[in-house]
Design an enzyme around this catalytic site. Structure first.
Site, short mmCIF file in Angstrom:
data_model
loop_
_atom_site.label_atom_id
_atom_site.label_comp_id
_atom_site.label_asym_id
_atom_site.label_seq_id
_atom_site.Cartn_x
_atom_site.Cartn_y
_atom_site.Cartn_z
N ASP A 155 37.11 59.88 47.80
CA ASP A 155 37.03 60.19 49.25
C ASP A 155 38.08 61.51 49.26
O ASP A 155 39.21 61.21 49.23
CB ASP A 155 37.29 59.25 50.13
CG ASP A 155 37.25 59.67 51.58
OD1 ASP A 155 37.28 60.76 52.07
OD2 ASP A 155 37.29 58.68 52.52
N TYR A 173 16.34 78.93 58.16
CA TYR A 173 15.89 77.24 58.14
C TYR A 173 16.16 77.03 56.27
O TYR A 173 16.95 76.03 56.22
CB TYR A 173 14.70 76.85 58.32
CG TYR A 173 14.42 75.65 58.56
CD1 TYR A 173 14.83 74.99 59.94
CD2 TYR A 173 14.29 74.71 57.63
CE1 TYR A 173 14.78 73.59 60.08
CE2 TYR A 173 14.00 73.61 57.74
CZ TYR A 173 14.33 72.89 58.89
OH TYR A 173 14.17 71.50 59.33
N PHE A 178 38.46 52.36 54.57
CA PHE A 178 38.34 53.44 55.68
C PHE A 178 37.20 53.20 56.50
O PHE A 178 36.24 52.55 56.08
CB PHE A 178 38.21 54.91 55.47
CG PHE A 178 38.33 55.80 56.35
CD1 PHE A 178 39.57 56.04 57.03
CD2 PHE A 178 37.15 56.37 56.98
CE1 PHE A 178 39.75 56.76 58.39
CE2 PHE A 178 37.17 57.10 58.31
CZ PHE A 178 38.46 57.20 58.77
N THR A 179 37.26 53.14 57.82
CA THR A 179 36.38 52.57 58.88
C THR A 179 34.93 52.92 58.28
O THR A 179 34.13 51.90 58.34
CB THR A 179 36.67 52.87 60.18
OG1 THR A 179 36.69 54.40 60.15
CG2 THR A 179 38.15 52.35 60.97
N ARG A 238 46.56 52.02 65.41
CA ARG A 238 46.27 51.49 64.44
C ARG A 238 46.98 50.21 64.07
O ARG A 238 47.62 49.88 63.22
CB ARG A 238 46.32 52.53 63.27
CG ARG A 238 45.38 53.71 63.13
CD ARG A 238 44.00 53.28 62.76
NE ARG A 238 43.19 54.40 62.91
CZ ARG A 238 41.76 54.30 63.07
NH1 ARG A 238 41.35 53.27 63.77
NH2 ARG A 238 41.06 55.38 63.15
N PHE A 242 38.18 49.87 69.35
CA PHE A 242 39.33 50.41 69.72
C PHE A 242 39.13 52.05 70.58
O PHE A 242 39.78 52.40 71.31
CB PHE A 242 40.00 50.97 68.40
CG PHE A 242 39.18 51.92 67.49
CD1 PHE A 242 38.50 50.82 66.47
CD2 PHE A 242 39.33 53.24 67.36
CE1 PHE A 242 37.92 51.33 65.42
CE2 PHE A 242 38.35 53.80 66.37
CZ PHE A 242 37.84 52.84 65.18
N LYS A 293 38.97 67.82 58.28
CA LYS A 293 40.43 67.69 57.83
C LYS A 293 40.82 68.75 57.09
O LYS A 293 41.16 69.95 57.36
CB LYS A 293 40.71 66.37 57.08
CG LYS A 293 40.73 64.95 58.14
CD LYS A 293 39.16 64.83 58.51
CE LYS A 293 39.41 63.12 59.04
NZ LYS A 293 38.01 62.36 58.56
C1 LIG Z 1 37.63 61.22 58.71
C2 LIG Z 1 37.43 60.53 57.45
C3 LIG Z 1 36.22 60.09 56.98
C4 LIG Z 1 34.94 60.45 57.68
O1 LIG Z 1 34.76 61.47 57.92
P1 LIG Z 1 34.03 62.17 59.48
O2 LIG Z 1 33.98 63.43 59.07
O3 LIG Z 1 34.84 61.74 60.51
O4 LIG Z 1 32.66 61.56 59.71
C5 LIG Z 1 36.13 59.30 55.54
N1 LIG Z 1 37.34 59.16 55.13
C6 LIG Z 1 38.51 59.43 55.40
C7 LIG Z 1 39.64 58.88 54.80
C8 LIG Z 1 38.74 59.92 56.64
O5 LIG Z 1 39.48 60.53 57.06
#
Ligand SMILES: *Cc1c(COP(=O)(O)O)cnc(C)c1O
Length: 462
Positions: free
Chosen positions: A214, A71, A123-124, A381, A447, A257
């Site tokens: 980011d 933990y 970004f969303t 998109r 979406f 990613k």
């Molecule tokens: C995927 C993504 C995120 C968010 O990450 P998650 O692991 O899906 O929560 C943030 N910024 C960019 C550019 C992304 O492609």
């Protein structure tokens, strides 16, 4: 080499299913013509996303076996921290379950009601967290990023004049940080130059504004700098990445990613006070500061993935495999966003289906038609992803695209050929593709779960 062979051999295989056209007629209808709703078992080549879809290496699978599920103070946490310090260069690391977990912490710590957060395109999830904390996102990307056919080496760059103008207008004290995405997902995986990052740092420092990144696709960005920016050809991707990160005060990372894992993320920074705050917040949302929503084994796999991600052969193949698909499509006259970005090829749905207005949801229709035609899954998109404005009307984005996103280390060039050929086939009968209309629409992030019906009796006329 223009298109280098896969720098790996295959040890484990996963069978993929081929469906018939007749079967897909029913499947796509059942899914409401929304590719997010297709069962994965009915998908032949899955290009929905590059998020969490990477193939792990044998060493990463071995990493899972040495998970220390304590933990507190898990051995794997120290490995992850060391990997981030060594490869990214930040002093402090807070693990999170994925990228948005880090965005949540960062936004809560830094944003106050009425603040502005400039960024190179939205970004969303990033924007959602900024707004949730009372901030307002301001797009400061160069204009060219919004133009599908304009070719630029670094189409993700921050427009320095737009940034300075915002500082003049609202005052630096209303801007806690600028968020620089490397590469820019929503612009088509377009990179940012080292020169641009340095200038952003210079301007920000002068005004006491922090620079956060980011860093989700930062290794891909580093490769582009090596390939395209003067003075970097003889440096390693690893060195370039470290230099890039040295201009940032911290970063949010989606491990799904560039870190080559299926789940995970982190927030990193150099400021000790900020780290203190982040550790007290992370226990509420994610878990102890030494696991943050991840199992020990997942942290170990991510640490291993971080080292693998800066391997020169890996990243060169990654970028060039995506480019191979883009080149094939472009050579056949298919309208795509240029230049091809780091993680995906984006089809320009308006050019592809000029007979459809944006109200007839051309990108959604094209994504559904690609699946129906060949079993390949892509993602919309366009206007569906963009959602509605405060007054309830559709928000019409300039880019109306279908994204063919390539998972890392999963598919071969032969798969790219199949995808290219099916898109080219479909292009030849593009005038037969019908528009779509909503039959179900959820209130937010529509979406993911919306359902549609063709405007004509068939999605692709006989
Ligand atoms: C995927 C993504 C995120 C968010 O990450 P998650 O692991 O899906 O929560 C943030 N910024 C960019 C550019 C992304 O492609």
């Amino acid at each position: 080499m223009k298109y280098p062979a896969e720098p790996f051999k295959i040890k484990t295989v996963e069978t993929i299913e081929m469906t018939s056209r007749e079967e897909r007629e029913d499947i796509v209808k059942e899914a409401g013509y929304n590719t997010f709703l297709l069962p994965s078992k009915n998908v032949y080549i899955d290009l929905l996303t590059d998020s969490g879809t990477s193939a792990m290496s044998d060493k990463q699978w071995a990493s899972l076996m040495i998970g220390d599920e304590a933990y507190g103070g898990s051995e794997n946490w120290f490995k992850l921290r060391d990997a981030v310090q060594e490869i990214y260069g930040f002093d402090y690391v807070v693990p999170t379950h994925q990228g948005r977990g880090a965005e949540n912490l960062l936004s809560q710590i830094m944003i106050e009601e009425g603040d502005y957060i400039p960024g190179n395109m939205y970004f969303t999830t990033t924007k959602a967290h900024q707004e949730l904390n009372g901030g307002k996102f301001v797009d400061v990307i160069i204009d060219e990023a919004h133009k599908p056919s304009v070719e630029r080496d670094f189409k993700g760059n921050v427009d320095l004049d737009k940034y300075k103008k915002l500082i003049d207008e609202v005052g630096a004290d209303k801007i806690p940080y600028i968020c620089v995405a490397v590469t820019v997902n929503m612009a088509g995986g377009q990179p940012v130059s080292m020169e641009n990052i340095k200038k952003v740092k210079e301007i920000s420092e002068k005004h006491g504004i922090k620079v956060m990144s980011d860093a989700t696709r930062c290794v891909e960005n580093a490769y582009y700098i090596k390939e395209r920016e003067d003075g970097y050809q003889d440096k390693s991707v690893r060195e370039i990445l470290k230099e890039m990160m040295s201009y940032f005060d911290g970063c949010t990372m989606s491990g799904k990613k560039d870190c080559l894992v299926n789940i995970g993320g982190f927030l990193a920074m150099n400021d000790a006070d900020m780290y203190q705050e982040a550790t007290s917040l992370v226990v509420m949302y994610e878990g102890m500061p030494t696991y943050g929503g991840m199992a020990g084994r997942d942290m170990e796999a991510m640490a291993t993935g971080i080292y693998e991600s800066v391997d020169e052969h890996y990243i060169e193949h990654r970028i060039k495999q995506v480019r191979y698909l883009g080149d094939k499509l472009a050579e056949a006259g298919i309208p795509i966003i240029k230049p091809v970005g780091g993680h995906a090829v984006f089809l320009d749905a308006r050019e592809f289906l000029p007979h459809l207005s944006q109200d007839q949801l051309p990108a959604q229709a094209l994504a559904a038609a690609i699946y129906l035609d060949s079993g390949v899954r892509a993602m919309e998109r366009g206007v569906v992803s963009a959602g509605r404005d405060a007054d309830g009307s559709h928000h019409y984005p300039k880019l109306e695209t279908v994204r063919l996103t390539i998972p890392r280390r999963v598919y071969t060039y032969a798969h790219m050929d199949v995808v290219a050929n099916s898109v080219i086939d479909l292009y030849e009968k593009r005038d037969k593709i019908s528009g779509l209309k909503f039959v179900y629409e959820p209130p937010t992030l529509r979406f993911f779960t919306s359902k549609f019906e063709p405007l004509n009796d068939k999605l692709i006329a006989d």
